[in-house]
Design a protein around this motif. Structure first.
Motif, mmCIF file in Angstrom:
data_model
loop_
_atom_site.group_PDB
_atom_site.id
_atom_site.type_symbol
_atom_site.label_atom_id
_atom_site.label_comp_id
_atom_site.label_asym_id
_atom_site.label_seq_id
_atom_site.Cartn_x
_atom_site.Cartn_y
_atom_site.Cartn_z
ATOM 1 N N ALA A 6 3.591 -4.978 30.586
ATOM 2 C CA ALA A 6 3.966 -3.675 30.041
ATOM 3 C C ALA A 6 3.873 -2.620 31.124
ATOM 4 C CB ALA A 6 3.074 -3.299 28.867
ATOM 5 N N LEU A 7 4.758 -1.635 31.045
ATOM 6 C CA LEU A 7 4.724 -0.498 31.952
ATOM 7 C C LEU A 7 4.376 0.738 31.143
ATOM 8 C CD1 LEU A 7 5.325 0.569 34.854
ATOM 9 C CD2 LEU A 7 7.629 1.108 34.023
ATOM 10 N N ALA A 8 3.326 1.448 31.535
ATOM 11 C CA ALA A 8 2.908 2.680 30.857
ATOM 12 C C ALA A 8 3.180 3.858 31.782
ATOM 13 C CB ALA A 8 1.435 2.622 30.489
ATOM 14 N N LEU A 9 3.896 4.854 31.265
ATOM 15 C CA LEU A 9 4.301 6.004 32.080
ATOM 16 C C LEU A 9 3.698 7.292 31.530
ATOM 17 C CD1 LEU A 9 6.149 7.192 34.336
ATOM 18 C CD2 LEU A 9 7.958 7.357 32.604
ATOM 19 N N GLY A 10 3.091 8.059 32.432
ATOM 20 C CA GLY A 10 2.538 9.356 32.058
ATOM 21 C C GLY A 10 2.534 10.275 33.261
ATOM 22 N N ASN A 11 2.001 11.471 33.076
ATOM 23 C CA ASN A 11 1.966 12.462 34.149
ATOM 24 C C ASN A 11 0.533 12.660 34.623
ATOM 25 O OD1 ASN A 11 4.445 12.974 32.486
ATOM 26 N ND2 ASN A 11 4.809 14.463 34.113
ATOM 27 N N TYR A 12 0.352 12.674 35.920
ATOM 28 C CA TYR A 12 -0.966 12.868 36.509
ATOM 29 C C TYR A 12 -1.107 14.300 37.034
ATOM 30 C CZ TYR A 12 -1.677 7.816 36.128
ATOM 31 O OH TYR A 12 -1.834 6.536 35.646
ATOM 32 N N SER A 13 -0.656 14.572 38.227
ATOM 33 C CA SER A 13 -0.890 15.873 38.859
ATOM 34 C C SER A 13 -0.113 17.015 38.211
ATOM 35 C CB SER A 13 -0.541 15.801 40.348
ATOM 36 O OG SER A 13 0.822 15.447 40.521
ATOM 37 N N ASP A 14 1.030 16.733 37.592
ATOM 38 C CA ASP A 14 1.860 17.814 37.048
ATOM 39 C C ASP A 14 1.730 17.960 35.537
ATOM 40 O OD1 ASP A 14 3.097 15.407 36.527
ATOM 41 O OD2 ASP A 14 5.134 16.171 36.826
ATOM 42 N N ALA A 15 0.751 17.308 34.932
ATOM 43 C CA ALA A 15 0.564 17.424 33.482
ATOM 44 C C ALA A 15 0.042 18.811 33.124
ATOM 45 C CB ALA A 15 -0.392 16.354 32.979
ATOM 46 N N ILE A 16 0.590 19.387 32.066
ATOM 47 C CA ILE A 16 0.152 20.701 31.608
ATOM 48 C C ILE A 16 -0.876 20.564 30.487
ATOM 49 C CG2 ILE A 16 0.899 22.894 30.614
ATOM 50 C CD1 ILE A 16 3.670 22.352 31.840
ATOM 51 N N ASN A 47 14.378 2.296 35.832
ATOM 52 C CA ASN A 47 15.483 1.699 36.567
ATOM 53 C C ASN A 47 15.677 0.297 35.996
ATOM 54 O OD1 ASN A 47 16.231 -0.307 38.809
ATOM 55 N ND2 ASN A 47 16.836 1.643 39.743
ATOM 56 N N GLU A 48 16.903 -0.096 35.745
ATOM 57 C CA GLU A 48 17.138 -1.383 35.085
ATOM 58 C C GLU A 48 16.499 -2.548 35.835
ATOM 59 O OE1 GLU A 48 20.615 -2.469 33.023
ATOM 60 O OE2 GLU A 48 21.450 -0.461 33.018
ATOM 61 N N GLU A 49 16.583 -2.534 37.145
ATOM 62 C CA GLU A 49 16.006 -3.627 37.927
ATOM 63 C C GLU A 49 14.486 -3.618 37.847
ATOM 64 O OE1 GLU A 49 17.301 -6.294 39.636
ATOM 65 O OE2 GLU A 49 19.096 -5.696 38.530
ATOM 66 N N TYR A 50 13.885 -2.421 37.963
ATOM 67 C CA TYR A 50 12.432 -2.314 37.930
ATOM 68 C C TYR A 50 11.855 -2.666 36.563
ATOM 69 C CZ TYR A 50 12.973 0.315 42.317
ATOM 70 O OH TYR A 50 13.295 0.708 43.600
ATOM 71 N N LEU A 51 12.618 -2.414 35.505
ATOM 72 C CA LEU A 51 12.130 -2.675 34.149
ATOM 73 C C LEU A 51 12.257 -4.145 33.737
ATOM 74 C CD1 LEU A 51 13.505 0.458 32.244
ATOM 75 C CD2 LEU A 51 11.109 -0.048 32.758
ATOM 76 N N LYS A 52 13.002 -4.915 34.478
ATOM 77 C CA LYS A 52 13.276 -6.309 34.096
ATOM 78 C C LYS A 52 12.035 -7.157 33.810
ATOM 79 C CE LYS A 52 17.932 -7.358 35.752
ATOM 80 N NZ LYS A 52 18.744 -8.119 36.739
ATOM 81 N N PRO A 53 10.949 -7.046 34.586
ATOM 82 C CA PRO A 53 9.790 -7.924 34.330
ATOM 83 C C PRO A 53 9.023 -7.579 33.056
ATOM 84 C CG PRO A 53 9.742 -6.994 36.558
ATOM 85 C CD PRO A 53 10.745 -6.224 35.778
ATOM 86 N N TYR A 54 9.306 -6.418 32.460
ATOM 87 C CA TYR A 54 8.473 -5.915 31.367
ATOM 88 C C TYR A 54 9.080 -6.207 29.993
ATOM 89 C CZ TYR A 54 6.387 -3.424 35.271
ATOM 90 O OH TYR A 54 5.794 -3.127 36.469
ATOM 91 N N LYS A 67 15.017 17.557 32.039
ATOM 92 C CA LYS A 67 15.460 16.320 31.413
ATOM 93 C C LYS A 67 15.457 15.183 32.422
ATOM 94 C CE LYS A 67 18.538 18.372 27.956
ATOM 95 N NZ LYS A 67 19.917 18.395 27.421
ATOM 96 N N LEU A 68 15.389 13.966 31.916
ATOM 97 C CA LEU A 68 15.521 12.807 32.793
ATOM 98 C C LEU A 68 16.966 12.710 33.274
ATOM 99 C CD1 LEU A 68 13.556 10.039 30.838
ATOM 100 C CD2 LEU A 68 12.747 11.414 32.753
ATOM 101 N N PRO A 69 17.179 12.269 34.499
ATOM 102 C CA PRO A 69 18.549 12.060 34.976
ATOM 103 C C PRO A 69 19.254 11.010 34.116
ATOM 104 C CG PRO A 69 16.988 12.026 36.800
ATOM 105 C CD PRO A 69 16.176 12.005 35.543
ATOM 106 N N PRO A 70 20.576 11.080 33.995
ATOM 107 C CA PRO A 70 21.324 10.142 33.158
ATOM 108 C C PRO A 70 21.048 8.674 33.465
ATOM 109 C CG PRO A 70 22.747 11.952 33.800
ATOM 110 C CD PRO A 70 21.459 12.129 34.554
ATOM 111 N N ALA A 71 20.880 8.331 34.735
ATOM 112 C CA ALA A 71 20.661 6.928 35.095
ATOM 113 C C ALA A 71 19.329 6.419 34.544
ATOM 114 C CB ALA A 71 20.699 6.760 36.611
ATOM 115 N N ARG A 72 18.294 7.252 34.552
ATOM 116 C CA ARG A 72 16.988 6.838 34.024
ATOM 117 C C ARG A 72 17.023 6.756 32.503
ATOM 118 N NH1 ARG A 72 12.913 10.321 38.033
ATOM 119 N NH2 ARG A 72 13.675 9.355 39.966
ATOM 120 N N THR A 73 17.724 7.688 31.894
ATOM 121 C CA THR A 73 17.897 7.642 30.439
ATOM 122 C C THR A 73 18.612 6.365 30.038
ATOM 123 O OG1 THR A 73 18.021 10.056 30.331
ATOM 124 C CG2 THR A 73 18.917 8.840 28.469
#
Length: 211
Positions: A6-16, A47-54, A67-73
């Motif tokens: 699993a990949l967990a995504l959050g914000n570290y230094s820029d979290a409000i 990224n489609e390639e990076y997400l493949k193992p998960y 907003k997230l860029p279209p490719a990431r969305t």
């Protein structure tokens, strides 16, 4: 047997409001022995390639304006549509800043009253996600949502506030994938509640099609 990744995504230094530091370790511990969670603050992993193992993507992303860029969305939409799981926890619904992701999640955050004590009630006790999950109380922000009327979802749990019951957790399918949203999680104390830890574990396993 291959361990689920699993990949967990959050914000570290820029979290409000919702820093991922600390929460990341709680999530990793909850899934220990069941799912191998890699925590990151790198949105470039969408990224489609990076997400493949998960098999599972866990969102604890921050409410930032950009907003997230279209490719990431597109990468995340494709990941779920092709059979991946999405577990969004509390602020993780902030993916809604991209309308396509809001539609995939099935609803969006609109506001919340003051932080307070919230009794969580089980609405669908026979769903696999709610297996052996007892009602609990959590100190948290009572999020209010606006739902997409075109997405048929199952409300798993509700919280009591101002004399009414409000959605606290829901699930539905998107293409070949599964989506679960869990409302609690504003601060670390929520992740210490044993019943909620069980709910998070079940939700992740369900979204990853491991139960």
């Amino acid at each position: 047997m291959t361990t689920i990744q699993a990949l967990a995504l959050g914000n570290y230094s820029d979290a409000i409001y919702h820093p991922f530091e600390g929460v990341d370790k709680e999530i990793e511990q909850i899934f220990q022995g069941k799912i191998d969670v890699r925590s990151t603050g790198d949105y470039g992993m969408l990224n489609e390639e990076y997400l493949k193992p998960y098999r599972l993507f866990i969102s604890y992303t921050e409410f930032l304006e950009e907003k997230l860029p279209p490719a990431r969305t597109a990468a995340l939409l494709s990941f779920v549509a092709r059979g991946g799981g999405l577990l969004a926890i509390h602020t993780g619904i902030s993916l809604q800043r991209n309308q396509e992701l809001a539609a995939m999640i099935g609803g969006k955050f609109v506001s919340h009253p003051e932080f307070t004590s919230l009794p969580i009630r089980i609405r669908e006790p026979h769903h696999r996600i709610m297996d052996r999950v007892e009602p609990f109380v959590v100190e948290d922000e009572p999020y209010r949502f606006e739902f997409d009327p075109f997405i048929q979802k199952t409300i798993l749990a509700e919280y009591e506030h101002d004399g009414e019951m409000w959605p606290a957790a829901w699930t539905h399918e998107f293409g070949l994938g599964r989506i679960v949203y869990l409302m609690p999680g504003h601060q670390l104390s929520a992740f210490k509640v044993e019943a909620y830890r069980k709910l998070i574990l079940n939700a992740g396993l369900w979204a990853a099609k491991a139960i």
